[in-house]
Design a protein around this motif. Structure first.
Motif: not given
Length: 349
Positions: A56-60, A65-71, A92-99
């Protein structure tokens, strides 16, 4: 939230998984499944699953420019708010963030890799493309919020997955973590299948958890176990009529898994399942309350679908049944006689 068999069974399976995926507490601690990785993973070893993840390619970093880059908050979805306003990353199909900043990017990559592999497996099992399984996710990506905790935890609702950073520290290690993630992802995809952007309850609890368990590789009961489990967790309750066993705990999940597997055996295969899950049943219900769940995440009337949702479920069940070769005659027959129907099936498998 399940296996392969006849036309009518698979359709039915999907309906129920929608209802329970909105359970407020999440799914802390579903049982590990002994190395069976569920739909799309037949014959795969842990090593082969890990190899798929490594490809699976590395996350970017999410573009500023999209929501300020934040979740950002998915206001129409039941979701743990801990990741809102945090730096986000894309696959490709997910947006991930950590608390927390203490969660390394390598952990986020592993969790995304699991999600991408599971998505591909579900799609392959149903003869669909990955993107066919994502219909109403915010921004076209399913959200993942990673919590900085070592205890086992997972929940999936609407368009967001919430997961612990270190589930691999739990018993059974990688196998447990992987199948937990797959279970929760099925909850989300079940909502997505039905264009349900809210994750509110729209199918019975036994269906929701049975589908998630079966699709992530949980085993079904033997005839002896069926009788024993039912006597212990639903001694005076009709699971189908009441939506779940008397004990709503994870101990009752094997009952739900076995019921869903039985339905699959009665005429519901992947092709029929595919047609069924792509039907938009959600928006045809004009009395749904589309208000977000309360901020305190307590499930009250705003998060509960009206009675016509279940009427619609039964209608769709019978509609599918009528066009299949299933020996079942109606939803009413199934609801009334499910205990003996399942028991007889198990005894003759």
């Amino acid at each position: 939230m399940l296996k392969k068999v006849s036309t009518f069974t698979f359709l039915l399976l999907i309906l129920t998984s929608l209802l329970t995926s909105c359970e407020p507490g999440g799914d802390d601690g579903p049982q590990a499944n002994g190395g069976n990785f569920g739909w799309g993973a037949s014959g795969l070893s842990i090593e082969k699953v890990k190899s798929k993840m490594n490809n699976v390619p590395a996350i970017i970093t999410k573009p500023s420019s999209t929501d300020g880059g934040i979740y950002i908050s998915r206001t129409q979805h039941y979701e743990e708010p801990a990741c809102h306003g945090r730096p986000a990353f894309w696959s490709d199909h997910f947006e991930i963030a950590a608390d927390s900043d203490s969660i390394p990017r390598s952990i986020l990559q592993k969790i995304v890799a699991m999600a991408e592999v599971n998505l591909e497996m579900f799609a392959g099992h149903l003869n669909l493309n990955n993107t066919d399984l994502i219909t109403v996710a915010f921004g076209g990506r399913i959200g993942i919020c990673v919590l900085n905790r070592t205890s086992s935890h997972g929940s999936g609702h609407g368009s967001a997955l919430v997961i612990s950073a270190y589930n691999s520290n739990a018993d059974n290690g990688f196998s447990y973590e992987y199948t937990l993630h797959k279970h929760e992802l099925m909850h989300i995809l079940d909502s997505q299948f039905n264009h349900n952007e809210h994750g509110f309850n729209v199918t019975p609890g036994w269906w929701v958890e049975g589908l998630a368990e079966l699709s992530s590789g949980a085993p079904i009961l033997s005839a002896k176990q069926w009788a024993s489990y039912h006597n212990k967790y639903a001694p005076s309750r009709n699971i189908i009529a009441d939506g779940q066993a008397e004990s709503g705990s994870y101990n009752a999940y094997p009952l739900y898994t076995t019921i869903v597997a039985y339905l699959q055996s009665q005429g519901l295969g992947p092709s029929a399942f595919k047609l069924f899950i792509q039907k938009d049943r959600w928006h045809g219900l004009d009395t749904i309350d589309t208000s977000p769940c309360p901020s305190d995440r307590v499930f009250t009337g705003a998060c509960v679908a009206p009675a016509n949702v279940m009427n619609n479920f039964e209608y769709q069940f019978n509609d599918i049944l009528n066009s299949s070769t299933s020996p079942l005659s109606s939803y009413g027959e199934f609801e009334t006689n499910y205990y003996n129907l399942v028991l007889n099936w198990l005894q003759n498998r």
